[in-house]
Write a protein that holds these residues in place. Structure first.
Motif, PDB file in Angstrom:
ATOM      1  N   ARG A  81       0.832  -1.205   0.000  1.00  0.00           N
ATOM      2  CA  ARG A  81       0.000   0.000   0.000  1.00  0.00           C
ATOM      3  C   ARG A  81       0.871   1.262   0.000  1.00  0.00           C
ATOM      4  N   SER A  82       2.179   1.076  -0.082  1.00  0.00           N
ATOM      5  CA  SER A  82       3.041   2.256  -0.051  1.00  0.00           C
ATOM      6  C   SER A  82       4.036   2.150  -1.212  1.00  0.00           C
ATOM      7  N   ASP A  83       4.726   3.236  -1.522  1.00  0.00           N
ATOM      8  CA  ASP A  83       5.743   3.142  -2.567  1.00  0.00           C
ATOM      9  C   ASP A  83       7.116   3.487  -1.993  1.00  0.00           C
ATOM     10  N   ARG A  84       8.083   3.592  -2.880  1.00  0.00           N
ATOM     11  CA  ARG A  84       9.465   3.702  -2.394  1.00  0.00           C
ATOM     12  C   ARG A  84       9.732   5.003  -1.651  1.00  0.00           C
ATOM     13  N   ASN A  85       8.848   6.004  -1.827  1.00  0.00           N
ATOM     14  CA  ASN A  85       9.056   7.267  -1.133  1.00  0.00           C
ATOM     15  C   ASN A  85       8.556   7.234   0.305  1.00  0.00           C
ATOM     16  N   ASP A  86       7.671   6.235   0.591  1.00  0.00           N
ATOM     17  CA  ASP A  86       7.149   6.136   1.958  1.00  0.00           C
ATOM     18  C   ASP A  86       8.195   5.498   2.865  1.00  0.00           C
ATOM     19  N   PRO A  87       8.155   5.851   4.134  1.00  0.00           N
ATOM     20  CA  PRO A  87       9.055   5.153   5.065  1.00  0.00           C
ATOM     21  C   PRO A  87       8.598   3.707   5.214  1.00  0.00           C
ATOM     22  N   PRO A  88       9.500   2.784   5.573  1.00  0.00           N
ATOM     23  CA  PRO A  88       9.094   1.384   5.746  1.00  0.00           C
ATOM     24  C   PRO A  88       7.974   1.286   6.774  1.00  0.00           C
ATOM     25  N   GLN A  89       6.995   0.445   6.459  1.00  0.00           N
ATOM     26  CA  GLN A  89       5.875   0.290   7.379  1.00  0.00           C
ATOM     27  C   GLN A  89       6.325  -0.493   8.600  1.00  0.00           C
ATOM     28  N   LYS A  90       5.859  -0.060   9.773  1.00  0.00           N
ATOM     29  CA  LYS A  90       6.252  -0.784  10.989  1.00  0.00           C
ATOM     30  C   LYS A  90       5.282  -1.924  11.246  1.00  0.00           C
ATOM     31  N   VAL A  91       5.832  -3.079  11.541  1.00  0.00           N
ATOM     32  CA  VAL A  91       5.000  -4.238  11.868  1.00  0.00           C
ATOM     33  C   VAL A  91       5.412  -4.712  13.257  1.00  0.00           C
ATOM     34  N   ASP A  92       4.436  -4.849  14.138  1.00  0.00           N
ATOM     35  CA  ASP A  92       4.741  -5.294  15.495  1.00  0.00           C
ATOM     36  C   ASP A  92       5.024  -6.801  15.491  1.00  0.00           C
ATOM     37  N   PRO A  93       6.277  -7.190  15.774  1.00  0.00           N
ATOM     38  CA  PRO A  93       6.602  -8.624  15.706  1.00  0.00           C
ATOM     39  C   PRO A  93       5.857  -9.447  16.753  1.00  0.00           C
ATOM     40  N   GLU A  94       5.313  -8.788  17.760  1.00  0.00           N
ATOM     41  CA  GLU A  94       4.613  -9.524  18.819  1.00  0.00           C
ATOM     42  C   GLU A  94       3.122  -9.663  18.558  1.00  0.00           C
ATOM     43  N   SER A  95       2.609  -9.021  17.497  1.00  0.00           N
ATOM     44  CA  SER A  95       1.160  -9.094  17.261  1.00  0.00           C
ATOM     45  C   SER A  95       0.772 -10.518  16.857  1.00  0.00           C
ATOM     46  N   ILE A  96      -0.478 -10.890  17.167  1.00  0.00           N
ATOM     47  CA  ILE A  96      -0.938 -12.247  16.865  1.00  0.00           C
ATOM     48  C   ILE A  96      -0.847 -12.520  15.373  1.00  0.00           C
ATOM     49  N   SER A  97      -1.288 -11.549  14.564  1.00  0.00           N
ATOM     50  CA  SER A  97      -1.318 -11.810  13.129  1.00  0.00           C
ATOM     51  C   SER A  97       0.107 -12.008  12.600  1.00  0.00           C
ATOM     52  N   ARG A  98       1.074 -11.226  13.114  1.00  0.00           N
ATOM     53  CA  ARG A  98       2.446 -11.397  12.641  1.00  0.00           C
ATOM     54  C   ARG A  98       2.986 -12.779  13.011  1.00  0.00           C
ATOM     55  N   LYS A  99       2.658 -13.224  14.232  1.00  0.00           N
ATOM     56  CA  LYS A  99       3.138 -14.542  14.649  1.00  0.00           C
ATOM     57  C   LYS A  99       2.518 -15.647  13.794  1.00  0.00           C
ATOM     58  N   GLN A 100       1.227 -15.471  13.456  1.00  0.00           N
ATOM     59  CA  GLN A 100       0.566 -16.470  12.610  1.00  0.00           C
ATOM     60  C   GLN A 100       1.195 -16.495  11.225  1.00  0.00           C
ATOM     61  N   ALA A 101       1.507 -15.297  10.695  1.00  0.00           N
ATOM     62  CA  ALA A 101       2.141 -15.244   9.374  1.00  0.00           C
ATOM     63  C   ALA A 101       3.524 -15.884   9.440  1.00  0.00           C
ATOM     64  N   ASP A 102       4.296 -15.540  10.465  1.00  0.00           N
ATOM     65  CA  ASP A 102       5.658 -16.087  10.598  1.00  0.00           C
ATOM     66  C   ASP A 102       5.658 -17.610  10.591  1.00  0.00           C
ATOM     67  N   ALA A 103       4.679 -18.195  11.270  1.00  0.00           N
ATOM     68  CA  ALA A 103       4.645 -19.654  11.396  1.00  0.00           C
ATOM     69  C   ALA A 103       4.439 -20.337  10.052  1.00  0.00           C
ATOM     70  N   ALA A 104       3.955 -19.604   9.062  1.00  0.00           N
ATOM     71  CA  ALA A 104       3.622 -20.229   7.777  1.00  0.00           C
ATOM     72  C   ALA A 104       4.506 -19.723   6.650  1.00  0.00           C
ATOM     73  N   LEU A 105       5.560 -18.999   7.008  1.00  0.00           N
ATOM     74  CA  LEU A 105       6.250 -18.172   6.021  1.00  0.00           C
ATOM     75  C   LEU A 105       7.344 -18.847   5.197  1.00  0.00           C
ATOM     76  N   GLN A 106       7.958 -19.917   5.720  1.00  0.00           N
ATOM     77  CA  GLN A 106       9.216 -20.370   5.112  1.00  0.00           C
ATOM     78  C   GLN A 106       9.056 -21.312   3.915  1.00  0.00           C
ATOM     79  N   CYS A 107       7.941 -21.217   3.213  1.00  0.00           N
ATOM     80  CA  CYS A 107       7.695 -22.116   2.083  1.00  0.00           C
ATOM     81  C   CYS A 107       8.762 -21.961   1.002  1.00  0.00           C
ATOM     82  N   ILE A 108       9.283 -23.090   0.512  1.00  0.00           N
ATOM     83  CA  ILE A 108      10.282 -23.047  -0.568  1.00  0.00           C
ATOM     84  C   ILE A 108       9.672 -23.416  -1.923  1.00  0.00           C
ATOM     85  N   ASN A 109       8.325 -23.437  -2.001  1.00  0.00           N
ATOM     86  CA  ASN A 109       7.615 -23.688  -3.265  1.00  0.00           C
ATOM     87  C   ASN A 109       8.034 -25.001  -3.921  1.00  0.00           C
TER      88      ASN A 109
END
Ligand code: HEM
Ligand code: SF4
Ligand code: SF4
Ligand code: FES
Lengths: 242, 108
Positions: free
Chosen positions: A122-150
């Motif tokens: 939702r942002s482009d290269r001129n925007d600052p990097p979006q902050k994501v809380d590593p402790e949030s539930i959604s981030r933890k759920q995403a992390d648990a499923a992230l390492q797929c090597i296709n």
């Protein structure tokens, strides 16, 4: 005189139609299935087609069916899968066969598109990097499923894909789960609707073959269960502007 | 109905069927106690609004649950397209509703 131990290896030759070729390959103490295939290609059958790249379990290109089960061959030790000195090696199930051990991955890659599993920021290269809380539930759920090597192992292991080739399958739906838990993704509702359309999430029978065989120990089955729960709550994108 | 709605309806109807099947089984056991002739059974079911409602809801749940499940089976085991599958599912739904409801009405 005792002869050196050898493996009897049956290898699929040809495409959709073809035949089994048998080779005797020296058994070694430390030997992966990919080592065996490479030895056959170098010593016995130079025209044998197969895929690999990294040889260390990162690229996901070496998956084959070994003694009836889908495996990443570069990290599968022969001693773990061998039966009575026999190995049977063929391409991944559920995908068209091109030549020998190489299958056509296009239908598998297509499922990513069809499932809406494409990140849209939702942002482009001129925007600052979006902050994501590593402790949030959604981030933890995403992390648990992230390492797929296709690698396509789960796609090949899934019986629903076997029965219904239009089914989106575990890998793409697992990817959808990570996107719906990623607050930087801008297309939550669109992605969810695609993943839950016909031949999507609701085709999964939760029998868990995908999780059983995923070489990097992800659980697409759990990710799909998470998506099904979202349907139950009447999924509405959490972000105000959607 | 879209897939999400169908999925939710199937799981809610499953959750309703689970206890209802148990009540139904228990009722069969109890019903046998007082004799099993049609007359004896009808004497207990006639004009009983509670049981008519219970079995009415039972039939509706089953008629929603089973056809949605059959869609997936047809998709996996036949080469039919979704239109044909949805049509067949509607036929299964209508059949279950008609058979089930006529049974409920017959004993009421
Ligand atoms: C005790 C009550 C019941 C419960 C808890 C229940 C639960 C379920 C669940 C959870 C599924 C989904 C399975 C999956 O997606 O893999 C399902 C599928 C199905 N159910 Fe039921 N059900 C019940 C009774 C019935 C009845 C009475 C019928 C028939 C009249 C029926 C017919 C079906 C069919 C045809 C499917 C599709 C099979 C499949 O998807 O593998 N169910 N049921
Ligand atoms: S849990 Fe679902 S996606 Fe995984 S193997 Fe079973 S049907 Fe396929
Ligand atoms: S989820 Fe696991 S098995 Fe499936 S493609 Fe990704 S790494 Fe391979
Ligand atoms: S060769 Fe890269 S994962 Fe096996």
């Amino acid at each position: 005189m005792e002869t050196a131990k050898s493996l009897r290896v049956r290898v699929w030759r040809g495409g959709e139609s073809g035949y089994w070729a048998e080779y005797a390959v020296a058994a070694r103490d430390n030997q992966t299935v990919l080592d065996v295939v490479t030895e056959i290609q170098r010593r016995h059958e130079p025209s044998l087609a197969y895929r690999f790249a990294c040889r260390v379990g990162v690229c996901g290109s070496c998956a084959m069916t070994v003694n009836g089960q889908p495996r990443w061959t570069c990290r599968t030790h022969v001693r773990k899968v061998v039966h009575d000195g026999q190995l049977t090696i063929e391409p991944l199930r559920n995908l068209p066969r091109i030549k020998d051990l190489v299958c056509d991955l296009e239908p598998f890659i297509d499922t990513w598109q069809r499932a809406g599993a494409i990140f849209q920021g939702r942002s482009d290269r001129n925007d600052p990097p979006q902050k994501v809380d590593p402790e949030s539930i959604s981030r933890k759920q995403a992390d648990a499923a992230l390492q797929c090597i296709n690698c396509g192992v789960c796609y090949s292991a899934c019986d629903v894909v076997y029965w219904n080739r239009r089914y989106l399958g575990p890998a793409a739906l697992n990817r959808v789960w990570t996107l719906l838990n990623d607050e930087r993704h801008s297309e939550h509702q669109g992605t969810f609707n695609k993943a839950f359309s016909r031949d999507g999430c609701s085709s999964c029978h939760s029998h868990g073959n995908c999780a059983r065989f995923c070489p990097v120990e992800l659980s697409p089955a759990s990710s799909i269960a998470g998506l099904k729960k979202m349907a139950f709550r009447g999924y509405k994108a959490r972000l105000a502007h959607e | 109905m879209n897939e999400q709605a169908l999925f939710v309806v199937q799981r809610i109807s499953a959750a309703m069927l689970a206890p209802m099947v148990l009540v139904h089984l228990a009722l069969i056991l109890i019903a046998v106690e007082g004799g099993l002739s049609a007359e004896e059974i009808l004497s207990r079911t006639r004009d009983n609004v509670g049981w008519a409602l219970f079995y009415g809801v039972f039939v509706v749940s089953a008629a929603a649950h089973a056809p949605i499940g059959i869609r997936n089976i047809l998709r996996e085991w036949t080469r039919l397209g979704w239109k044909a599958i949805d049509g067949l599912a509607m036929v299964v739904c209508a059949t279950l509703l008609v058979l089930g409801m006529s049974a409920v009405i017959a004993v009421f």
